[in-house]
Design a protein around this motif. Structure first.
Motif, mmCIF file in Angstrom:
data_model
loop_
_atom_site.group_PDB
_atom_site.id
_atom_site.type_symbol
_atom_site.label_atom_id
_atom_site.label_comp_id
_atom_site.label_asym_id
_atom_site.label_seq_id
_atom_site.Cartn_x
_atom_site.Cartn_y
_atom_site.Cartn_z
ATOM 1 N N ARG A 20 0.845 -1.192 0.000
ATOM 2 C CA ARG A 20 0.000 0.000 0.000
ATOM 3 C C ARG A 20 0.881 1.242 0.000
ATOM 4 O O ARG A 20 1.846 1.325 0.760
ATOM 5 C CB ARG A 20 -0.910 0.023 1.232
ATOM 6 C CG ARG A 20 -2.224 -0.685 1.026
ATOM 7 C CD ARG A 20 -3.099 -0.590 2.248
ATOM 8 N NE ARG A 20 -2.711 -1.566 3.251
ATOM 9 C CZ ARG A 20 -3.524 -2.039 4.189
ATOM 10 N NH1 ARG A 20 -4.761 -1.614 4.250
ATOM 11 N NH2 ARG A 20 -3.110 -2.926 5.056
ATOM 12 N N SER A 21 0.536 2.201 -0.840
ATOM 13 C CA SER A 21 1.318 3.434 -0.898
ATOM 14 C C SER A 21 1.256 4.191 0.419
ATOM 15 O O SER A 21 2.251 4.752 0.880
ATOM 16 C CB SER A 21 0.812 4.331 -2.032
ATOM 17 O OG SER A 21 1.026 3.723 -3.287
ATOM 18 N N GLN A 22 0.059 4.243 1.005
ATOM 19 C CA GLN A 22 -0.153 4.925 2.280
ATOM 20 C C GLN A 22 -1.326 4.268 2.990
ATOM 21 O O GLN A 22 -2.116 3.549 2.373
ATOM 22 C CB GLN A 22 -0.474 6.410 2.064
ATOM 23 C CG GLN A 22 0.656 7.249 1.505
ATOM 24 C CD GLN A 22 0.186 8.650 1.178
ATOM 25 O OE1 GLN A 22 -0.388 8.896 0.127
ATOM 26 N NE2 GLN A 22 0.427 9.587 2.087
ATOM 27 N N ASP A 23 -1.439 4.557 4.273
ATOM 28 C CA ASP A 23 -2.583 4.064 5.044
ATOM 29 C C ASP A 23 -3.709 5.087 4.919
ATOM 30 O O ASP A 23 -3.971 5.868 5.835
ATOM 31 C CB ASP A 23 -2.181 3.859 6.506
ATOM 32 C CG ASP A 23 -3.308 3.233 7.326
ATOM 33 O OD1 ASP A 23 -4.274 2.735 6.714
ATOM 34 O OD2 ASP A 23 -3.230 3.265 8.569
ATOM 35 N N TYR A 27 -7.429 3.566 -0.219
ATOM 36 C CA TYR A 27 -6.590 2.379 -0.406
ATOM 37 C C TYR A 27 -7.082 1.227 0.470
ATOM 38 O O TYR A 27 -7.078 0.060 0.045
ATOM 39 C CB TYR A 27 -5.137 2.690 -0.061
ATOM 40 C CG TYR A 27 -4.473 3.699 -0.965
ATOM 41 C CD1 TYR A 27 -4.938 3.935 -2.254
ATOM 42 C CD2 TYR A 27 -3.369 4.426 -0.534
ATOM 43 C CE1 TYR A 27 -4.319 4.859 -3.084
ATOM 44 C CE2 TYR A 27 -2.741 5.352 -1.354
ATOM 45 C CZ TYR A 27 -3.226 5.564 -2.625
ATOM 46 O OH TYR A 27 -2.607 6.475 -3.443
ATOM 47 N N ASN A 28 -7.498 1.552 1.683
ATOM 48 C CA ASN A 28 -7.995 0.512 2.583
ATOM 49 C C ASN A 28 -9.303 -0.082 2.070
ATOM 50 O O ASN A 28 -9.551 -1.283 2.217
ATOM 51 C CB ASN A 28 -8.176 1.079 3.990
ATOM 52 C CG ASN A 28 -6.857 1.509 4.612
ATOM 53 O OD1 ASN A 28 -5.793 1.053 4.199
ATOM 54 N ND2 ASN A 28 -6.912 2.402 5.590
ATOM 55 N N GLN A 44 1.327 -8.273 3.827
ATOM 56 C CA GLN A 44 1.020 -6.866 3.600
ATOM 57 C C GLN A 44 2.191 -5.967 3.975
ATOM 58 O O GLN A 44 2.880 -6.204 4.964
ATOM 59 C CB GLN A 44 -0.198 -6.454 4.428
ATOM 60 C CG GLN A 44 -1.471 -7.191 4.089
ATOM 61 C CD GLN A 44 -2.627 -6.684 4.930
ATOM 62 O OE1 GLN A 44 -2.879 -5.478 5.007
ATOM 63 N NE2 GLN A 44 -3.326 -7.596 5.584
ATOM 64 N N TYR A 45 2.370 -4.920 3.166
ATOM 65 C CA TYR A 45 3.388 -3.910 3.414
ATOM 66 C C TYR A 45 2.760 -2.537 3.178
ATOM 67 O O TYR A 45 1.910 -2.383 2.302
ATOM 68 C CB TYR A 45 4.580 -4.065 2.464
ATOM 69 C CG TYR A 45 5.269 -5.406 2.511
ATOM 70 C CD1 TYR A 45 6.405 -5.600 3.282
ATOM 71 C CD2 TYR A 45 4.784 -6.481 1.763
ATOM 72 C CE1 TYR A 45 7.054 -6.834 3.317
ATOM 73 C CE2 TYR A 45 5.416 -7.715 1.792
ATOM 74 C CZ TYR A 45 6.547 -7.886 2.570
ATOM 75 O OH TYR A 45 7.175 -9.108 2.598
ATOM 76 N N THR A 46 3.194 -1.547 3.948
ATOM 77 C CA THR A 46 2.777 -0.163 3.718
ATOM 78 C C THR A 46 4.028 0.696 3.614
ATOM 79 O O THR A 46 4.901 0.641 4.492
ATOM 80 C CB THR A 46 1.885 0.359 4.860
ATOM 81 O OG1 THR A 46 0.713 -0.455 4.953
ATOM 82 C CG2 THR A 46 1.461 1.807 4.591
ATOM 83 N N ALA A 76 3.400 2.753 -4.592
ATOM 84 C CA ALA A 76 3.640 1.311 -4.516
ATOM 85 C C ALA A 76 3.907 0.734 -5.899
ATOM 86 O O ALA A 76 4.790 -0.116 -6.077
ATOM 87 C CB ALA A 76 2.445 0.618 -3.870
#
Length: 294
Positions: A20-23, A27-28, A44-46, A76
């Motif tokens: 994910r580019s950002q939280d 995106y969520n 998962q990675y952020t 991402a």
């Protein structure tokens, strides 16, 4: 090439690395749609931190050897393109992927760009007798979409008045030059054109002139623009799951997939703005809207 729905069990545990580019909520929402449709245990990675930490993240993903990377958002997708070239990448929640080089045999995805024809057809239902639409754009950012818009407008019997700018400072004069010549103003998601200050100018000026203003986000509609069409973020995730499942099942080629538009689009309306400019929106259109601001 049509997308078929393949058995979700085709994706097994550990097959997909999700970046994910950002939280952020959009995106969520997209990841939630992906997760509810794909019965897959993913890693998962952020993104965060500096370039060095992001490279370490990419190295960890590379060593894990997932079958597929799901990149959510532009940052991402760019990370995967640069550091994970040998791993097939499916991106979602990205605008203008060609501009950022997100094309090739090993990368494909679902853009946030809504087909111009779908937009113009909706605008014609909102504004009866719509004959001309004005748009301001930077050719370096939005030249391709404006060329598409020109063809679509001609097909639908609408005149497109497109004014090119190279800096945000040119936007006010560009807008003034077209008012009185167009039935509506259309804002495309162009980095040069769309800023906080320019949006305020678009909004105040179009309201003063009684001109319908079609914006690029439902956030702008809440702030006073007449209408916007936006992707359904949760469904973008579901659509991504279908492509991912098809790829891991050997039924979908990323090279053939390319950049696909979102399949579900939401309309948002501001009825207070419609009343201010004296526009009566058909009841059927109001009922079809996802968000209606009174």
């Amino acid at each position: 090439m049509a997308v078929s729905i393949f058995p979700l069990s085709a994706i097994g545990a550990g097959d997909i690395a999700v970046i994910r580019s950002q939280d952020l909520d959009p995106y969520n929402q997209a990841f939630a749609g992906f997760s509810e449709s794909c019965a897959s245990n993913v890693k998962q990675y952020t993104l965060g931190g500096n370039g060095a930490s992001q490279q370490r993240m990419a190295q960890e993903i590379s060593e894990a050897k997932p079958r597929l990377v799901l990149a959510i958002g532009l940052m991402a997708a760019k990370l995967a393109k640069e550091y994970l070239k040998d791993i097939p990448t499916l991106y979602i929640m990205v605008s203008n992927p060609k501009k950022y080089g997100l094309i090739g045999n090993n990368i494909a995805g679902i853009t946030l760009n809504i087909p111009v024809e779908a937009q113009f057809k909706t605008y014609k239902t909102l504004v009866p007798g719509l004959k001309s639409i004005g748009v301001i754009y930077d050719a370096n950012n939005s030249g391709e979409i404006i060329r598409e818009a020109g063809s679509v407008a001609k097909k639908l019997g609408v005149q497109l008045v497109a004014v090119s700018v190279t800096s945000q400072k040119e936007v006010p004069e560009a807008l003034r030059s077209m008012l009185g010549k167009v039935d509506a103003v259309w804002m495309v998601p162009d980095e040069t054109v769309v800023t906080t200050d320019s949006f305020k100018y678009f909004l105040v000026t179009t309201l003063e002139k009684g001109v319908p203003f079609f914006a690029a986000s439902d956030i702008f509609v809440e702030a006073g623009a007449l209408a916007a069409l936006t992707p359904d973020y949760t469904d973008v995730g579901r659509q991504g799951c279908q492509l991912a499942t098809g790829f891991t099942d050997g039924q979908v080629s990323l090279a053939e997939t390319g950049a696909r538009p979102p399949r579900k689009i939401n309309l948002s309306l501001n009825l207070k703005t419609a009343r201010k400019i004296g526009l009566a929106i058909p009841k059927s259109v109001i009922e079809s809207a996802k968000l209606v601001y009174q």
